[in-house]
Design a protein around this motif. Structure first.
Motif, PDB file in Angstrom:
ATOM      1  N   LYS A 183     -31.404 -28.364 -11.164  1.00 57.53           N
ATOM      2  CA  LYS A 183     -29.997 -28.705 -11.377  1.00 57.53           C
ATOM      3  C   LYS A 183     -29.271 -27.442 -11.842  1.00 57.53           C
ATOM      4  CE  LYS A 183     -26.997 -32.011 -13.726  1.00 57.53           C
ATOM      5  NZ  LYS A 183     -25.954 -31.698 -12.743  1.00 57.53           N
ATOM      6  N   LEU A 184     -28.321 -26.986 -11.034  1.00 58.74           N
ATOM      7  CA  LEU A 184     -27.605 -25.742 -11.316  1.00 58.74           C
ATOM      8  C   LEU A 184     -26.238 -26.038 -11.936  1.00 58.74           C
ATOM      9  CD1 LEU A 184     -26.973 -22.641 -10.930  1.00 58.74           C
ATOM     10  CD2 LEU A 184     -26.333 -23.190  -8.583  1.00 58.74           C
ATOM     11  N   SER A 185     -25.928 -25.370 -13.050  1.00 56.89           N
ATOM     12  CA  SER A 185     -24.603 -25.474 -13.670  1.00 56.89           C
ATOM     13  C   SER A 185     -24.018 -24.077 -13.803  1.00 56.89           C
ATOM     14  CB  SER A 185     -24.696 -26.090 -15.064  1.00 56.89           C
ATOM     15  OG  SER A 185     -25.334 -27.350 -15.002  1.00 56.89           O
ATOM     16  N   ARG A 192     -19.977 -20.187  -2.698  1.00 55.98           N
ATOM     17  CA  ARG A 192     -21.383 -20.569  -2.453  1.00 55.98           C
ATOM     18  C   ARG A 192     -22.032 -21.135  -3.723  1.00 55.98           C
ATOM     19  NH1 ARG A 192     -18.847 -18.288   1.202  1.00 55.98           N
ATOM     20  NH2 ARG A 192     -19.833 -17.416   3.054  1.00 55.98           N
ATOM     21  N   LEU A 193     -21.735 -20.517  -4.873  1.00 55.14           N
ATOM     22  CA  LEU A 193     -22.331 -20.992  -6.131  1.00 55.14           C
ATOM     23  C   LEU A 193     -21.861 -22.413  -6.459  1.00 55.14           C
ATOM     24  CD1 LEU A 193     -22.316 -18.337  -9.000  1.00 55.14           C
ATOM     25  CD2 LEU A 193     -24.267 -19.707  -8.237  1.00 55.14           C
ATOM     26  N   LEU A 194     -20.563 -22.671  -6.267  1.00 52.31           N
ATOM     27  CA  LEU A 194     -20.020 -24.002  -6.555  1.00 52.31           C
ATOM     28  C   LEU A 194     -20.683 -25.046  -5.677  1.00 52.31           C
ATOM     29  CD1 LEU A 194     -16.262 -23.074  -6.975  1.00 52.31           C
ATOM     30  CD2 LEU A 194     -17.657 -24.228  -8.712  1.00 52.31           C
ATOM     31  N   LYS A 195     -20.890 -24.704  -4.395  1.00 49.05           N
ATOM     32  CA  LYS A 195     -21.538 -25.658  -3.496  1.00 49.05           C
ATOM     33  C   LYS A 195     -22.986 -25.870  -3.902  1.00 49.05           C
ATOM     34  CE  LYS A 195     -20.376 -25.797   0.810  1.00 49.05           C
ATOM     35  NZ  LYS A 195     -19.582 -27.031   0.722  1.00 49.05           N
ATOM     36  N   ALA A 196     -23.667 -24.796  -4.298  1.00 48.96           N
ATOM     37  CA  ALA A 196     -25.067 -24.918  -4.719  1.00 48.96           C
ATOM     38  C   ALA A 196     -25.181 -25.773  -5.976  1.00 48.96           C
ATOM     39  CB  ALA A 196     -25.664 -23.528  -4.961  1.00 48.96           C
ATOM     40  N   GLY A 238     -23.172 -28.234  -6.686  1.00 41.36           N
ATOM     41  CA  GLY A 238     -22.485 -29.518  -6.500  1.00 41.36           C
ATOM     42  C   GLY A 238     -21.229 -29.573  -7.361  1.00 41.36           C
ATOM     43  N   HIS A 239     -20.566 -28.408  -7.524  1.00 39.07           N
ATOM     44  CA  HIS A 239     -19.326 -28.278  -8.313  1.00 39.07           C
ATOM     45  C   HIS A 239     -19.507 -28.642  -9.785  1.00 39.07           C
ATOM     46  CE1 HIS A 239     -16.622 -27.016  -5.128  1.00 39.07           C
ATOM     47  NE2 HIS A 239     -17.302 -27.819  -4.346  1.00 39.07           N
ATOM     48  N   HIS A 240     -20.716 -28.451 -10.323  1.00 40.60           N
ATOM     49  CA  HIS A 240     -20.921 -28.731 -11.747  1.00 40.60           C
ATOM     50  C   HIS A 240     -20.596 -27.487 -12.574  1.00 40.60           C
ATOM     51  CE1 HIS A 240     -23.116 -29.762 -15.501  1.00 40.60           C
ATOM     52  NE2 HIS A 240     -22.403 -30.857 -15.271  1.00 40.60           N
ATOM     53  N   VAL A 241     -19.411 -27.496 -13.207  1.00 42.88           N
ATOM     54  CA  VAL A 241     -18.929 -26.339 -13.959  1.00 42.88           C
ATOM     55  C   VAL A 241     -18.710 -26.718 -15.420  1.00 42.88           C
ATOM     56  CG1 VAL A 241     -17.082 -24.607 -14.165  1.00 42.88           C
ATOM     57  CG2 VAL A 241     -17.786 -25.415 -11.900  1.00 42.88           C
ATOM     58  N   ILE A 242     -19.149 -25.850 -16.317  1.00 45.40           N
ATOM     59  CA  ILE A 242     -18.915 -26.070 -17.760  1.00 45.40           C
ATOM     60  C   ILE A 242     -17.955 -24.978 -18.207  1.00 45.40           C
ATOM     61  CG2 ILE A 242     -19.991 -26.051 -20.058  1.00 45.40           C
ATOM     62  CD1 ILE A 242     -22.667 -26.772 -18.469  1.00 45.40           C
TER      63      ILE A 242
END
Length: 350
Positions: A244-246, A338-342, A344-348
């Motif tokens: 899970k990438l944030s 690309r990072l946002l897509k990887a 799933g748009h999970h941004v803190i």
């Protein structure tokens, strides 16, 4: 897919092995699949004018078939055969950026099958600058459809080993030309609208295009998550690692503190954590699997390592990845896309 023997040949720029290139060209001409290096990422090539060959690409990748393939050419005369109503600005753009990491979308001619275009009446076209790619296109008949040479949804391949990992046994041949130079897929520019519209950011930036032809717009979906993208394929989760990438964004000092806190919390819970930092910041991280993605002084170093690092975290079997965020100007906008897509748009935001 039946299991086939995938032939892997190393090829060197400046001294291309003629036999390997002829073999690869023959495979393409008879409807087979060849993975090959380009300056952006490795492509999975098939004869673009052969509908059955295009179908094989979708099967090998496990890719949804409403996702158009980019047709790769080596000269402007080739464009006239596959596109119609080519707008007059095209020549200025091609002169400035072809061969290079730019794809342009045009209305298609009848020779291009709908299997190649994902059922659309438009065709996406690119002229790669990589010498191996150009030689292969010519050897294979001049029109090679190629998406990235990975299993659909996985990080894009920036070296032949990534292609082998995903597709060995499912494609005829891999041409191993070593690591790519850019590492992010081409900019996609829709030429069927006025002004032209960027549907996917890449190394050829909005600023560069505007210098060449005046106004260029950007598809809202590129900038705002949740907008329905105009480019098919931009709607699927892409480039995704298994973890899970944030992405943590904000003032650098706060970002580092937040990533450290999140990482420590997950490690206490017994999870494996990966951290994506930069040369400027990696010494500030305290736990987990810490990787430098490049230097902020030169964001092209970040672009070229992004997908390989996501794959390394898969190999290390981490559960969570925390990444710093990057600039939204220039190639930074392509990196963040690309990072946002990887993620799933999970941004803190901190």
């Amino acid at each position: 897919m039946g299991h086939m023997e995938t032939i892997i040949k190393k090829v060197k720029k400046g001294q291309l092995d003629r036999e390997s290139m002829e073999m690869a060209g023959a495979i393409l001409k008879r409807g087979g699949l060849v993975a090959f290096p380009t300056e952006t990422v490795y492509g999975l090539g098939a004869d673009a004018l052969n509908e059955k060959a295009a179908e094989k690409i979708y099967a090998a990748k496990g890719r949804p078939s409403d996702n158009p393939l980019i047709v790769h050419i080596t000269n402007l005369d080739a464009l006239e055969k596959i596109a119609i109503n080519i707008p007059k600005e095209t020549k200025a753009i091609a002169d400035a950026f072809w061969p290079g990491p730019l794809t342009m979308i045009f209305e298609k001619s009848d020779v291009v099958p709908l299997g190649t275009t994902g059922g659309l009446n438009t065709v996406a076209v690119r002229m790669p600058s990589d010498e191996v790619a150009a030689a292969l296109i010519d050897a294979g008949g001049g029109y090679i459809a190629a998406p990235s040479a990975n299993t659909s949804g996985r990080p894009s391949p920036t070296m032949a080993e990534h292609v082998e990992e995903d597709l060995a046994g499912r494609i005829d041949m891999i041409l191993d030309g070593g690591p790519v130079s850019i590492g992010l897929e081409s900019t996609i520019l829709d030429m069927t609208v006025t002004p032209p519209m960027i549907l996917r950011p890449g190394a050829i930036t909005k600023e560069m295009l505007e210098e060449c032809v005046g106004e260029v717009t950007v598809d809202k979906a590129v900038i705002q998550p949740g907008q329905r993208p105009k480019a098919p394929g931009m709607k699927y989760r892409h480039y995704a690692p298994q973890a899970k990438l944030s992405i943590v964004e904000g003032d650098m000092e706060n970002v580092i503190a937040k990533i450290n806190a999140l990482a420590e919390e997950k490690v206490k819970e017994g999870c494996k954590v990966g951290i994506i930092g930069t040369e400027e910041s990696v010494h500030n991280y305290r736990c987990g699997d810490i990787k430098s993605i490049g230097t902020r002084e030169d964001e092209s170093t970040i672009a070229v390592h992004l997908f390989a690092i996501l794959r390394e975290f898969d190999a290390d079997e981490v559960d969570y990845i925390y990444s710093e965020s990057f600039d939204s100007e220039g190639i930074g906008s392509a990196i963040m896309n690309r990072l946002l897509k990887a993620a799933g748009h999970h941004v803190i935001t901190v």
